[in-house]
Design a protein around this motif. Structure first.
Motif, mmCIF file in Angstrom:
data_model
loop_
_atom_site.group_PDB
_atom_site.id
_atom_site.type_symbol
_atom_site.label_atom_id
_atom_site.label_comp_id
_atom_site.label_asym_id
_atom_site.label_seq_id
_atom_site.Cartn_x
_atom_site.Cartn_y
_atom_site.Cartn_z
ATOM 1 N N VAL A 1 0.823 -1.212 0.000
ATOM 2 C CA VAL A 1 0.000 0.000 0.000
ATOM 3 C C VAL A 1 0.858 1.263 0.000
ATOM 4 C CG1 VAL A 1 -2.112 -0.874 1.008
ATOM 5 C CG2 VAL A 1 -0.239 -0.185 2.508
ATOM 6 N N ASN B 1 0.692 -5.961 1.784
ATOM 7 C CA ASN B 1 -0.422 -5.955 2.713
ATOM 8 C C ASN B 1 -1.752 -6.241 2.053
ATOM 9 O OD1 ASN B 1 1.061 -5.373 5.016
ATOM 10 N ND2 ASN B 1 1.205 -3.239 4.393
ATOM 11 N N ASN B 2 -2.103 -5.446 1.096
ATOM 12 C CA ASN B 2 -3.418 -5.606 0.498
ATOM 13 C C ASN B 2 -3.308 -6.304 -0.839
ATOM 14 O OD1 ASN B 2 -4.920 -4.657 2.519
ATOM 15 N ND2 ASN B 2 -5.775 -2.939 1.400
ATOM 16 N N LYS C 1 -9.906 -11.990 -2.424
ATOM 17 C CA LYS C 1 -8.968 -11.547 -1.399
ATOM 18 C C LYS C 1 -8.075 -12.718 -1.040
ATOM 19 C CE LYS C 1 -9.302 -7.305 -0.233
ATOM 20 N NZ LYS C 1 -8.169 -6.435 -0.009
#
Ligand SMILES: *[C@@H]1O[C@H](CO)[C@@H](O)[C@H](O)[C@H]1NC(C)=O
Ligand SMILES: *[C@@H]1O[C@H](CO)[C@@H](O)[C@H](O)[C@H]1NC(C)=O
Ligand SMILES: *[C@@H]1O[C@H](CO)[C@@H](O)[C@H](O)[C@H]1NC(C)=O
Ligand SMILES: *[C@@H]1O[C@H](CO)[C@@H](O)[C@H](O)[C@H]1NC(C)=O
Ligand SMILES: *[C@@H]1O[C@H](CO)[C@@H](O)[C@H](O)[C@H]1NC(C)=O
Ligand SMILES: *[C@@H]1O[C@H](CO)[C@@H](O)[C@H](O)[C@H]1NC(C)=O
Ligand SMILES: *[C@@H]1O[C@H](CO)[C@@H](O)[C@H](O)[C@H]1NC(C)=O
Ligand SMILES: *[C@@H]1O[C@H](CO)[C@@H](O)[C@H](O)[C@H]1NC(C)=O
Length: 318
Positions: free
Chosen positions: A148, A268-269, A277
């Motif tokens: 991010v 992280n994302n 996800k």
């Protein structure tokens, strides 16, 4: 009171130790694809063939020139299963086999009746299908992950260095032989930071095919991960990753000395082509929950014992 504090510290240390041990035992999950458009029926010949093939995977041959690439087939005609395993080029044979072994169990569990599936980890990839997958470039399904955090320097300057590094490594990886198509390298970015990158194709591809696959993967960076401090792109035939820290084991002569660097906590994302996800959190929960339960149990037992002893002491003193 002092004793209680000491106990807590001990328990905390045990907790950390258990956590680290479990984290090392598991490869670092990146993504999974189960082709739900191609299911097999329970107890079919295909299932039996697949189970047999996975049970022998990675093929139990130890070769001195370990390249981290395995392929094999099992079965006849329309029930023939093709499987392929690839470890990141810098991963040691033991860790490679352990990752592939882990994936054979995981993929069966998570893609329970699919004729075709892929699992990616930071350390390895496992694929199987009912069609021949050798020597075929496949850039889909493709997943990309990014950090991010944005680059702190001028994005254009950063991209210029990044692109030059990736292009150079792409050529190096593609030029690798039929055993290993893998390249790592680093370059100094603006703000005195260092970009570390790693690119790899399955070595059954030709040089041209590998180049094509990595070109597709690299094109995702400006589109989806522009200006990010790190990113990773995974596909069936090739993968790439870059970070602002050293995440691979540098090649010789130091290669034999340092232990492998820990898996990527900085990504992280994670978002995927399917908008799925990552289930990294599930992996972590799986690791943490039994450990926490264990620690809570130990603490409870200790607390009970202490209370019991306290009661005993009080009785005596009274
Ligand atoms: C294949 O199986 C999955 C469950 O594993 C199911 O969700 C999916 O609808 C099935 N696909 C077809 C085409 O039957
Ligand atoms: C598959 O085989 C097992 C053991 O032979 C049997 O118990 C099970 O009922 C079978 N399942 C189906 C769907 O045929
Ligand atoms: C594995 O791949 C190589 C090409 O890299 C091919 O020559 C060989 O036949 C494959 N092995 C099997 C069992 O299909
Ligand atoms: C492979 O995994 C299974 C189940 O997780 C385990 O029992 C077995 O010892 C592993 N084998 C190797 C060679 O790591
Ligand atoms: C693989 O399985 C799918 C779905 O069952 C089928 O349509 C396809 O023809 C099979 N491919 C081969 C090469 O057998
Ligand atoms: C990174 O930059 C984008 C676009 O400039 C912005 O939307 C985002 O909030 C930034 N992220 C962080 C972590 O600063
Ligand atoms: C970084 O790049 C330099 C020059 O290419 C090389 O000598 C060095 O080994 C690289 N370091 C790592 C950790 O890859
Ligand atoms: C990741 O994305 C979720 C929403 O998808 C957001 O709530 C969360 O804050 C993000 N995490 C980080 C570290 O930015």
């Amino acid at each position: 009171m002092d004793l209680a504090l000491t106990n807590s510290i001990y328990l905390f240390l045990i907790f950390i130790a258990v956590l680290i041990t479990q984290a090392i035992a598991q490869p670092s999950f990146s993504g999974r694809y189960c082709d739900v458009g191609k299911n097999y029926t329970t107890n079919s010949t295909y299932q039996a063939n697949l189970n047999h093939l996975l049970s022998t995977f990675p093929p139990n041959i130890y070769t001195a020139d370990h390249t981290g690439f395995y392929n094999s087939t099992y079965g006849q005609n329309s029930d023939k299963v093709y499987a392929m395993g690839l470890c990141r080029g810098d991963v040691k044979p033991e860790a490679c086999r352990s990752c592939l072994n882990y994936s054979t169990n995981s993929i069966k569990e998570n893609c329970p009746n699919q004729k075709e599936a892929i699992e990616w980890y930071a350390e390895c990839m496992l694929r199987y299908s009912n069609r021949s997958i050798f020597g075929v470039v496949e850039t889909n399904p493709r997943y990309w992950f990014w950090n991010v955090n944005n680059v702190t320097s001028n994005v254009d300057d950063f991209n210029q260095v990044l692109n030059a590094l990736l292009s150079d490594l792409k050529d190096k990886a593609a030029a690798g032989g039929s055993l290993l198509k893998h390249a790592t390298g680093n370059e100094t970015a603006p703000n005195f930071q260092t970009i570390y990158a790693q690119l790899q194709c399955t070595p059954d591809l030709s040089q041209t095919q590998c180049t094509r696959c990595l070109d597709v993967a690299m094109a995702d960076i400006p589109r989806w991960c522009d200006g990010k401090q790190s990113a990773a792109i995974i596909s069936p035939s090739c993968n790439l990753r870059f970070e602002l820290y050293l995440f691979y084991e540098p090649s010789s002569p130091i290669a034999d000395a340092p232990p492998p660097s820990p898996p990527s906590p900085s990504i992280n994302n994670r978002t995927t082509t399917q908008g799925k996800k990552s289930n990294t959190s599930r992996t972590i929960i799986i690791v943490v929950v039994p450990t926490v339960v264990c620690v809570v149990l130990i603490i409870s037992i200790c607390a009970c014992l202490r209370i019991k002893r306290k009661e005993g002491e009080e009785e005596i003193s009274n």
